[in-house]
Design a protein around this motif. Structure first.
Motif, PDB file in Angstrom:
ATOM      1  N   PRO A   2       0.801  -1.220   0.000  1.00 53.29           N
ATOM      2  CA  PRO A   2       0.000   0.000   0.000  1.00 53.29           C
ATOM      3  C   PRO A   2       0.838   1.277   0.000  1.00 53.29           C
ATOM      4  O   PRO A   2       0.487   2.244  -0.658  1.00 53.29           O
ATOM      5  N   LYS A   3       1.962   1.294   0.749  1.00 52.74           N
ATOM      6  CA  LYS A   3       2.820   2.483   0.752  1.00 52.74           C
ATOM      7  C   LYS A   3       3.411   2.727  -0.629  1.00 52.74           C
ATOM      8  O   LYS A   3       3.453   3.854  -1.111  1.00 52.74           O
ATOM      9  N   SER A   4       3.877   1.656  -1.267  1.00 53.71           N
ATOM     10  CA  SER A   4       4.481   1.813  -2.587  1.00 53.71           C
ATOM     11  C   SER A   4       3.450   2.281  -3.609  1.00 53.71           C
ATOM     12  O   SER A   4       3.757   3.111  -4.469  1.00 53.71           O
ATOM     13  N   GLU A   5       2.219   1.791  -3.500  1.00 52.61           N
ATOM     14  CA  GLU A   5       1.161   2.238  -4.408  1.00 52.61           C
ATOM     15  C   GLU A   5       0.860   3.710  -4.199  1.00 52.61           C
ATOM     16  O   GLU A   5       0.655   4.455  -5.157  1.00 52.61           O
ATOM     17  N   TYR A   6       0.848   4.148  -2.947  1.00 48.82           N
ATOM     18  CA  TYR A   6       0.597   5.546  -2.631  1.00 48.82           C
ATOM     19  C   TYR A   6       1.683   6.429  -3.242  1.00 48.82           C
ATOM     20  O   TYR A   6       1.400   7.457  -3.861  1.00 48.82           O
ATOM     21  N   VAL A   9       1.243   6.671  -7.028  1.00 55.03           N
ATOM     22  CA  VAL A   9       0.129   7.537  -7.422  1.00 55.03           C
ATOM     23  C   VAL A   9       0.487   9.002  -7.220  1.00 55.03           C
ATOM     24  O   VAL A   9       0.232   9.847  -8.087  1.00 55.03           O
ATOM     25  N   GLU A  10       1.097   9.315  -6.096  1.00 58.59           N
ATOM     26  CA  GLU A  10       1.463  10.696  -5.786  1.00 58.59           C
ATOM     27  C   GLU A  10       2.526  11.258  -6.732  1.00 58.59           C
ATOM     28  O   GLU A  10       2.575  12.456  -6.959  1.00 58.59           O
ATOM     29  N   SER A  29       5.298   0.078 -11.288  1.00 64.96           N
ATOM     30  CA  SER A  29       4.308  -0.769 -10.603  1.00 64.96           C
ATOM     31  C   SER A  29       4.373  -2.218 -11.076  1.00 64.96           C
ATOM     32  O   SER A  29       4.065  -3.136 -10.328  1.00 64.96           O
TER      33      SER A  29
END
Length: 144
Positions: A2-6, A9-10, A29
């Motif tokens: 989840p941190k890496s996805e955030y 995205v940012e 990703s």
């Protein structure tokens, strides 16, 4: 993850520009997939390797064996993940022999001639024992 996805995205524009600058085919990703998800990619890679090695006239007998093994690996991983979530079994799972098969099935209970709703159960067939389990909750496939 989840941190890496955030972070992805940012900073999407930055990573997309970096991908273009490096002339990369895959996005960042694509490289952040879970190890279990990589297993199916290995299977596809070996199939392609087999196809092109055969066209080039190379002996592909060892590659055929590798492809066969890689067909079993995802199933074994899935079996072990489900088995790792089994709770409430008091014996030693390792003493039950090899896990031969596991699956989910529905059980319908009958009380005074009235059918109740179906309940999902999980079964694990080992060489030495058969374990039936119920799921901990509806949103999970975790057996107990």
């Amino acid at each position: 993850k989840p941190k890496s996805e955030y972070i992805l995205v940012e900073n999407d524009a930055f990573f997309e520009e970096l991908k273009l600058d490096l002339d990369e085919t895959f996005s960042l990703s694509d490289y952040l997939i879970k190890p279990v998800q990589r297993i199916t990619k290995y299977q596809l890679l070996l199939k392609d390797f087999h196809k092109y090695s055969g066209k080039a006239g190379f002996d592909t007998s060892e590659i055929v064996k590798a492809v066969g093994v890689m067909h079993l690996v995802p199933k074994r991983c899935n079996d072990m993940m489900n088995l790792g979530r089994l709770e409430g079994f008091n014996g030693k799972l390792t003493a039950q022999g090899q896990l031969l098969q596991q699956d989910t099935f529905l059980v319908t209970e009958q009380d005074s001639g009235v059918l109740h709703r179906n309940k999902e159960r999980r079964v694990f067939l080992f060489e030495q024992i058969l374990i039936f389990s119920e799921l901990l909750n509806r949103s999970s496939s975790t057996p107990r």
